[in-house]
Scaffold this active site. Structure first.
Site, mmCIF file in Angstrom:
data_model
loop_
_atom_site.group_PDB
_atom_site.id
_atom_site.type_symbol
_atom_site.label_atom_id
_atom_site.label_comp_id
_atom_site.label_asym_id
_atom_site.label_seq_id
_atom_site.Cartn_x
_atom_site.Cartn_y
_atom_site.Cartn_z
ATOM 1 N N GLU A 140 -6.206 -19.870 -14.313
ATOM 2 C CA GLU A 140 -5.918 -21.264 -13.983
ATOM 3 C C GLU A 140 -4.564 -21.342 -13.285
ATOM 4 O O GLU A 140 -3.767 -20.401 -13.353
ATOM 5 C CB GLU A 140 -5.912 -22.117 -15.254
ATOM 6 C CG GLU A 140 -7.256 -22.122 -15.967
ATOM 7 C CD GLU A 140 -7.294 -23.101 -17.145
ATOM 8 O OE1 GLU A 140 -6.278 -23.806 -17.366
ATOM 9 O OE2 GLU A 140 -8.338 -23.153 -17.821
ATOM 10 N N PRO A 141 -4.280 -22.453 -12.612
ATOM 11 C CA PRO A 141 -2.987 -22.583 -11.936
ATOM 12 C C PRO A 141 -1.803 -22.353 -12.867
ATOM 13 O O PRO A 141 -0.764 -21.840 -12.446
ATOM 14 C CB PRO A 141 -3.017 -24.032 -11.412
ATOM 15 C CG PRO A 141 -4.472 -24.321 -11.215
ATOM 16 C CD PRO A 141 -5.179 -23.594 -12.321
ATOM 17 N N GLY A 158 -2.310 -17.397 -15.954
ATOM 18 C CA GLY A 158 -2.863 -16.183 -15.365
ATOM 19 C C GLY A 158 -2.915 -15.091 -16.410
ATOM 20 O O GLY A 158 -3.916 -14.892 -17.099
ATOM 21 N N ILE A 207 2.881 8.505 8.179
ATOM 22 C CA ILE A 207 2.340 9.641 8.935
ATOM 23 C C ILE A 207 1.790 9.176 10.280
ATOM 24 O O ILE A 207 1.930 9.869 11.292
ATOM 25 C CB ILE A 207 1.262 10.366 8.108
ATOM 26 C CG1 ILE A 207 1.914 11.098 6.923
ATOM 27 C CG2 ILE A 207 0.464 11.347 8.967
ATOM 28 C CD1 ILE A 207 0.935 11.702 5.938
ATOM 29 N N HIS A 208 1.211 7.999 10.310
ATOM 30 C CA HIS A 208 0.686 7.449 11.562
ATOM 31 C C HIS A 208 1.799 6.966 12.493
ATOM 32 O O HIS A 208 1.552 6.753 13.686
ATOM 33 C CB HIS A 208 -0.253 6.274 11.283
ATOM 34 C CG HIS A 208 -1.638 6.672 10.887
ATOM 35 N ND1 HIS A 208 -1.942 7.185 9.641
ATOM 36 C CD2 HIS A 208 -2.809 6.635 11.581
ATOM 37 C CE1 HIS A 208 -3.235 7.429 9.575
ATOM 38 N NE2 HIS A 208 -3.784 7.108 10.727
ATOM 39 N N GLY A 209 2.996 6.771 11.953
ATOM 40 C CA GLY A 209 4.078 6.251 12.777
ATOM 41 C C GLY A 209 3.775 4.838 13.241
ATOM 42 O O GLY A 209 3.212 4.026 12.504
ATOM 43 N N GLY A 210 4.101 4.533 14.472
ATOM 44 C CA GLY A 210 3.901 3.194 15.010
ATOM 45 C C GLY A 210 2.447 2.757 14.985
ATOM 46 O O GLY A 210 2.141 1.573 14.795
ATOM 47 N N GLU A 212 -6.862 -8.061 -12.803
ATOM 48 C CA GLU A 212 -7.254 -7.620 -14.149
ATOM 49 C C GLU A 212 -6.034 -7.339 -15.037
ATOM 50 O O GLU A 212 -6.065 -6.451 -15.889
ATOM 51 C CB GLU A 212 -8.134 -6.369 -14.094
ATOM 52 C CG GLU A 212 -9.355 -6.471 -13.202
ATOM 53 C CD GLU A 212 -10.331 -7.537 -13.673
ATOM 54 O OE1 GLU A 212 -10.998 -7.325 -14.680
ATOM 55 O OE2 GLU A 212 -10.423 -8.586 -13.017
ATOM 56 N N THR A 234 -1.567 -7.595 -14.548
ATOM 57 C CA THR A 234 -0.582 -6.897 -13.723
ATOM 58 C C THR A 234 -0.208 -5.556 -14.354
ATOM 59 O O THR A 234 -0.424 -5.322 -15.545
ATOM 60 C CB THR A 234 0.700 -7.733 -13.566
ATOM 61 O OG1 THR A 234 1.342 -7.821 -14.844
ATOM 62 C CG2 THR A 234 0.390 -9.127 -13.036
#
Length: 388
Positions: A126-127, A130, A339-342, A365, A367
């Protein structure tokens, strides 16, 4: 001590892997980017019986063992976390009914849930409540042979497609809050049940995540889960254990996807006249990722096996698996991006999506800080044991 999958489990995993690679991986980037609802994937999930993972065979489900349950979420999440969400909360709802439902509730609901004709989710958060579920404000007041339900729920996955939703409510007052809590199996077509909006999200696209309002929704008394008031919190907490295994397995899938992307890219990308996989800096990252993923996978399977063996709660095992696997998913998504960089920052590569998806598992489920407390309390109480 056997660390091998059975022949049946290996075949199940391969079937899911082939399905994911052929029918989810090719469409996930575009559908995730545009917010397109994956109706075709839903239909294939129905055909594969995955909506019935936690439904006993006598009611038309797969009656899957816990390891196979984890394998399903690992393989589908590896292709697209959003696709795993299409049947994730539903599988926990199935478990709630199968474990706690009255004979009439099982006969009426489980066959339709197993086929995917009747889809579901979980109406807990609910708001203003949690992590603290005992703080919910949604009420159910008895009126003859009905309960009149009023309240608001939020962060409800699959709310728009669910035909029935288990909703945690307060059915009375008690000195101890949990004794006043129950679960009602709410027909979402009932007058007063309204999905008010879809919540915008960083990742986890595909399934909708909604806010909903129950405005004096009348729920028949026979739709009280288990037929007894005051058992709701216990029912839900037991269900969340299964949900944490689900989340841990999804996190392993996301981490594996991040590693696979990093490994493939490192072999193709060249710098200074050679593939970057030849540099020790990259090799160290790959070694750390692979080791942590396998550790997370073993923790997840351990929790799944302990859960499937029966004998009580698995707070310690499920908490460890969920906490560690979700942290590994976050770390691997970031390392893969490095590892992928940009290119890792580009939406044209899968890594960017994984980086947005991974944090969900550290929140959903319960934190990870809550998981640490659960683990510590289990250890301190003497109910939690390390080792096999």
């Amino acid at each position: 001590m056997d660390f091998e999958l059975s022949d049946e489990q290996r075949l199940f995993r391969q079937t899911l892997r082939d399905f994911a690679d052929k029918e989810i991986v090719p469409v996930a980037p575009e559908w995730e980017r545009t917010g397109r609802y994956p109706a075709e994937i839903v239909e294939r999930l129905r055909e594969l019986g995955l909506f019935g993972l936690n439904v006993p065979e006598e009611f038309g489900g797969l009656g899957a063992d816990r390891i196979s349950y984890a394998l399903a979420f690992e393989e589908i999440a590896r292709a697209w976390l959003g696709a795993a969400g299409l049947f994730g909360p539903h599988s926990v709802a199935c478990w709630l009914v199968a474990r706690n439902g009255t004979p009439e509730q099982k006969e009426r609901l489980l066959p339709r849930m197993a086929s995917g004709e009747l889809r579901s989710g979980l109406g807990l958060t609910e708001p203003g409540a949690g992590t603290d579920l005992q703080g919910i404000a949604t009420t159910a007041v008895r009126d003859a042979d009905h309960y009149v339900v009023s309240g608001t729920k939020t962060w409800i996955t699959n709310a728009r497609v669910a035909g029935m939703l288990p909703v945690l409510v307060k059915t009375g007052r008690a000195e101890r809050a949990h004794e006043a809590m129950s679960v009602l199996l709410v027909d979402t077509s009932a007058p007063g049940f309204t999905v008010t909006r879809d919540l915008p999200k960083l990742g986890y696209k595909g399934p909708e995540t909604c806010e909903l309002v129950l405005d004096e929704v009348r729920v028949p008394v026979e739709d009280l889960l288990g037929g007894r008031e005051g058992r709701g919190l216990q029912q839900v907490l037991n269900g969340l254990e299964i949900g944490r295994i689900n989340i841990a397995a999804r996190a392993v899938g996301v981490a594996q996807a991040a590693y696979d992307a990093a490994l493939g890219y490192s072999r193709q990308r060249e710098a200074f006249g050679q593939p970057i996989s030849g540099f020790q800096a990259i090799q160290l990252k790959l070694a750390d990722m692979a080791t942590e993923i396998q550790a997370a996978r073993l923790l997840t399977y351990w929790a799944a096996a302990k859960s499937g063996a029966g004998g009580g709660r698995v707070d310690l095992e499920a908490g460890m698996a969920k906490m560690h696997a979700s942290e590994v998913a976050i770390k691997c998504a970031l390392e893969s991006m490095r590892i992928h960089g940009g290119y890792g920052y580009s939406a044209e590569f899968i890594v960017e999506r994984l980086y947005r998806d991974a944090p969900l598992m550290a929140i959903g489920e319960g934190t990870n800080d809550v998981q640490r407390l659960v683990i510590a309390r289990s250890l301190l109480s003497g109910n939690g044991r390390l080792g096999w």
